[in-house]
Design a protein around this motif. Structure first.
Motif, PDB file in Angstrom:
ATOM      1  N   GLN A 171     -40.836 -29.727  47.692  1.00  0.00           N
ATOM      2  CA  GLN A 171     -39.896 -30.523  46.923  1.00  0.00           C
ATOM      3  C   GLN A 171     -38.691 -30.967  47.747  1.00  0.00           C
ATOM      4  O   GLN A 171     -37.959 -31.850  47.354  1.00  0.00           O
ATOM      5  N   ASN A 172     -38.442 -30.308  48.871  1.00  0.00           N
ATOM      6  CA  ASN A 172     -37.310 -30.679  49.711  1.00  0.00           C
ATOM      7  C   ASN A 172     -37.596 -30.283  51.146  1.00  0.00           C
ATOM      8  O   ASN A 172     -38.651 -29.746  51.458  1.00  0.00           O
ATOM      9  N   LYS A 173     -36.637 -30.559  52.011  1.00  0.00           N
ATOM     10  CA  LYS A 173     -36.827 -30.289  53.424  1.00  0.00           C
ATOM     11  C   LYS A 173     -36.325 -28.916  53.830  1.00  0.00           C
ATOM     12  O   LYS A 173     -36.449 -28.525  54.984  1.00  0.00           O
ATOM     13  N   GLU A 174     -35.713 -28.181  52.903  1.00  0.00           N
ATOM     14  CA  GLU A 174     -35.198 -26.858  53.220  1.00  0.00           C
ATOM     15  C   GLU A 174     -36.322 -25.836  53.138  1.00  0.00           C
ATOM     16  O   GLU A 174     -37.075 -25.805  52.176  1.00  0.00           O
ATOM     17  N   ASN A 175     -36.396 -25.013  54.149  1.00  0.00           N
ATOM     18  CA  ASN A 175     -37.435 -23.994  54.189  1.00  0.00           C
ATOM     19  C   ASN A 175     -36.838 -22.652  54.578  1.00  0.00           C
ATOM     20  O   ASN A 175     -35.787 -22.576  55.213  1.00  0.00           O
ATOM     21  N   LEU A 176     -37.542 -21.615  54.223  1.00  0.00           N
ATOM     22  CA  LEU A 176     -37.230 -20.300  54.763  1.00  0.00           C
ATOM     23  C   LEU A 176     -37.587 -20.290  56.244  1.00  0.00           C
ATOM     24  O   LEU A 176     -38.630 -20.821  56.649  1.00  0.00           O
ATOM     25  N   THR A 177     -36.743 -19.683  57.040  1.00  0.00           N
ATOM     26  CA  THR A 177     -37.123 -19.427  58.424  1.00  0.00           C
ATOM     27  C   THR A 177     -38.145 -18.292  58.404  1.00  0.00           C
ATOM     28  O   THR A 177     -38.242 -17.541  57.418  1.00  0.00           O
ATOM     29  N   PRO A 178     -38.936 -18.127  59.470  1.00  0.00           N
ATOM     30  CA  PRO A 178     -39.921 -17.030  59.472  1.00  0.00           C
ATOM     31  C   PRO A 178     -39.293 -15.662  59.201  1.00  0.00           C
ATOM     32  O   PRO A 178     -39.840 -14.870  58.431  1.00  0.00           O
ATOM     33  N   SER A 179     -38.139 -15.378  59.816  1.00  0.00           N
ATOM     34  CA  SER A 179     -37.503 -14.071  59.607  1.00  0.00           C
ATOM     35  C   SER A 179     -37.003 -13.914  58.175  1.00  0.00           C
ATOM     36  O   SER A 179     -37.097 -12.829  57.580  1.00  0.00           O
ATOM     37  N   ALA A 180     -36.491 -15.006  57.581  1.00  0.00           N
ATOM     38  CA  ALA A 180     -36.036 -14.952  56.184  1.00  0.00           C
ATOM     39  C   ALA A 180     -37.222 -14.746  55.243  1.00  0.00           C
ATOM     40  O   ALA A 180     -37.134 -13.983  54.268  1.00  0.00           O
ATOM     41  N   GLN A 181     -38.329 -15.410  55.524  1.00  0.00           N
ATOM     42  CA  GLN A 181     -39.528 -15.235  54.689  1.00  0.00           C
ATOM     43  C   GLN A 181     -40.045 -13.804  54.783  1.00  0.00           C
ATOM     44  O   GLN A 181     -40.493 -13.232  53.786  1.00  0.00           O
ATOM     45  N   LEU A 182     -39.972 -13.223  55.963  1.00  0.00           N
ATOM     46  CA  LEU A 182     -40.394 -11.835  56.129  1.00  0.00           C
ATOM     47  C   LEU A 182     -39.566 -10.916  55.236  1.00  0.00           C
ATOM     48  O   LEU A 182     -40.101 -10.012  54.584  1.00  0.00           O
ATOM     49  N   LEU A 214     -31.116 -17.483  53.632  1.00  0.00           N
ATOM     50  CA  LEU A 214     -31.376 -17.047  52.261  1.00  0.00           C
ATOM     51  C   LEU A 214     -30.225 -17.408  51.330  1.00  0.00           C
ATOM     52  O   LEU A 214     -30.440 -17.799  50.174  1.00  0.00           O
ATOM     53  N   LYS A 215     -28.996 -17.314  51.818  1.00  0.00           N
ATOM     54  CA  LYS A 215     -27.820 -17.695  51.020  1.00  0.00           C
ATOM     55  C   LYS A 215     -27.842 -19.192  50.722  1.00  0.00           C
ATOM     56  O   LYS A 215     -27.568 -19.617  49.595  1.00  0.00           O
ATOM     57  N   GLN A 216     -28.157 -19.996  51.726  1.00  0.00           N
ATOM     58  CA  GLN A 216     -28.174 -21.448  51.554  1.00  0.00           C
ATOM     59  C   GLN A 216     -29.201 -21.881  50.514  1.00  0.00           C
ATOM     60  O   GLN A 216     -28.998 -22.869  49.801  1.00  0.00           O
ATOM     61  N   LEU A 217     -30.280 -21.132  50.412  1.00  0.00           N
ATOM     62  CA  LEU A 217     -31.322 -21.458  49.436  1.00  0.00           C
ATOM     63  C   LEU A 217     -31.049 -20.828  48.070  1.00  0.00           C
ATOM     64  O   LEU A 217     -31.836 -21.007  47.134  1.00  0.00           O
ATOM     65  N   GLY A 218     -29.962 -20.082  47.958  1.00  0.00           N
ATOM     66  CA  GLY A 218     -29.574 -19.506  46.673  1.00  0.00           C
ATOM     67  C   GLY A 218     -30.440 -18.353  46.225  1.00  0.00           C
ATOM     68  O   GLY A 218     -30.572 -18.111  45.017  1.00  0.00           O
ATOM     69  N   LEU A 219     -31.018 -17.618  47.168  1.00  0.00           N
ATOM     70  CA  LEU A 219     -31.932 -16.532  46.812  1.00  0.00           C
ATOM     71  C   LEU A 219     -31.258 -15.162  46.825  1.00  0.00           C
ATOM     72  O   LEU A 219     -31.785 -14.211  46.247  1.00  0.00           O
ATOM     73  N   ILE A 220     -30.109 -15.043  47.519  1.00  0.00           N
ATOM     74  CA  ILE A 220     -29.457 -13.736  47.649  1.00  0.00           C
ATOM     75  C   ILE A 220     -27.955 -13.864  47.481  1.00  0.00           C
ATOM     76  O   ILE A 220     -27.379 -14.949  47.535  1.00  0.00           O
TER      77      ILE A 220
END
Length: 335
Positions: free
Chosen positions: A128-139, A180-186
């Protein structure tokens, strides 16, 4: 061939007739070609074309198909197009890379001889957008979701402890937390010793990541080798792992995941026998983060990658068998 006729008519906007090649022409072919393919003829964009339908998709090998198509092209002096009922994404890319014409009815048509490349439904999950989790954030996210028995496992760790737990530098964890903060997850808590707290519960967090396209494919690239390095721990991945997590039958191709730094170390020491981009006894998936970390925390299938990273690696594959297997993963291992 009704499905291929219908598909071509929808794509090209004209009536397409597909006919089986006459017996007198089929009889000139080697027996192994006769037994491996149904062979048809048609006309596309005013060009005569030979269509070859693989009879046994489970026995499909690209290097072998490449040789067969070359033989048929020389025999008929016409473009030859491979017709496949289904095609895994990794094989699709390899066919394109080797410039092999192919059609998957209802999904993709790639005929380089006619300068045609039409793709329709290989991406059921659209970002839906261009923002993604980085690999370390996804981990970090997946570590939290998979750790059902200790939902505060991440929350109770300082940034420094989190870095040690996941095998990253403090700087890498700081960058992952900012992502993670930028994506509003934490939310970040504490002053001297900072910790993170997830805004959503496990299920909502997974759905938020999936529906908003925050995920990143854990697979950096795939290479093929003829022997597995014995001094490096590998985990079953791709369809080899999918068969363990679902009712899907295992593929003939064996897949293993390896963390990128471990892969480059093996490459530097010349430990990868006959490494290439196309074919081999084993396919090595080079991962952006360490698959062992999540396999250890999940701890239900210690010899294969965790189910959620596996799910993400297939999210843009529309093969119906794959999508059914992914549904089973969510039902069995997420809830």
């Amino acid at each position: 061939m009704k499905d291929i006729e219908k598909y071509l008519q929808e794509i090209l906007g004209e009536l397409i007739g597909v006919e089986r090649l006459p017996e007198n022409q089929l009889n000139t072919m080697p027996l192994y070609i006769y037994h491996a393919y149904n062979i048809y003829k048609t006309t596309l964009l005013n060009r005569a074309v030979i269509l070859v339908e693989n009879k046994n998709i489970d026995d499909f090998r690209i290097s072998q198909a490449d040789k067969h198509i070359e033989l048929l092209r020389n025999a008929f002096n016409k473009p030859v197009v491979l017709v496949l009922a289904q095609l895994a994404s990794y094989n699709r890319l390899r066919l394109i890379d080797k410039r092999i014409n192919f059609i998957v009815p209802g999904k993709q048509l790639f005929i380089l001889d006619l300068m045609m490349d039409l793709r329709e439904s290989f991406a059921p999950y659209k970002k839906q957008n261009k923002e993604n989790l980085t690999p370390s954030a996804q981990l970090i996210v997946l570590y939290h979701i998979l750790n059902k028995n200790d939902l505060n496992a991440i929350k109770n760790l300082s940034f420094k402890d989190l870095a040690e737990k996941l095998g990253y530098s403090s700087m890498a964890i700081t960058k992952a937390v900012e992502n993670l903060k930028q994506l509003g997850l934490i939310e970040v808590q504490g002053l001297k010793e900072k910790r993170i707290s997830f805004v959503y519960d496990r299920i909502d967090l997974w759905n938020k990541m999936k529906e908003n396209g925050f995920y990143c494919d854990p697979v950096l690239k795939r290479v093929f080798v003829d022997e597995i390095p014995h001094d490096t721990k590998l985990l079953g991945s791709n369809e080899s792992a999918l068969a363990e997590y679902s009712d899907m039958n295992p593929s003939r191709q064996l897949f293993f995941a390896i963390e990128k730094n471990a892969y480059y170390a093996l490459q530097k020491r010349n430990k990868l026998m006959n490494e290439n981009k196309y074919e081999g006894r084993y396919c090595l998936e080079v991962w952006k983060y360490n698959p062992l970390t999540l396999a250890e925390v999940f701890n239900r299938h210690p010899k294969i990658v965790d189910p959620l990273s596996l799910f993400i690696s297939f999210m843009e594959d529309s093969d119906e068998r794959i999508q059914m297997a992914l549904e089973q993963i969510e039902e069995k291992y997420l809830w």
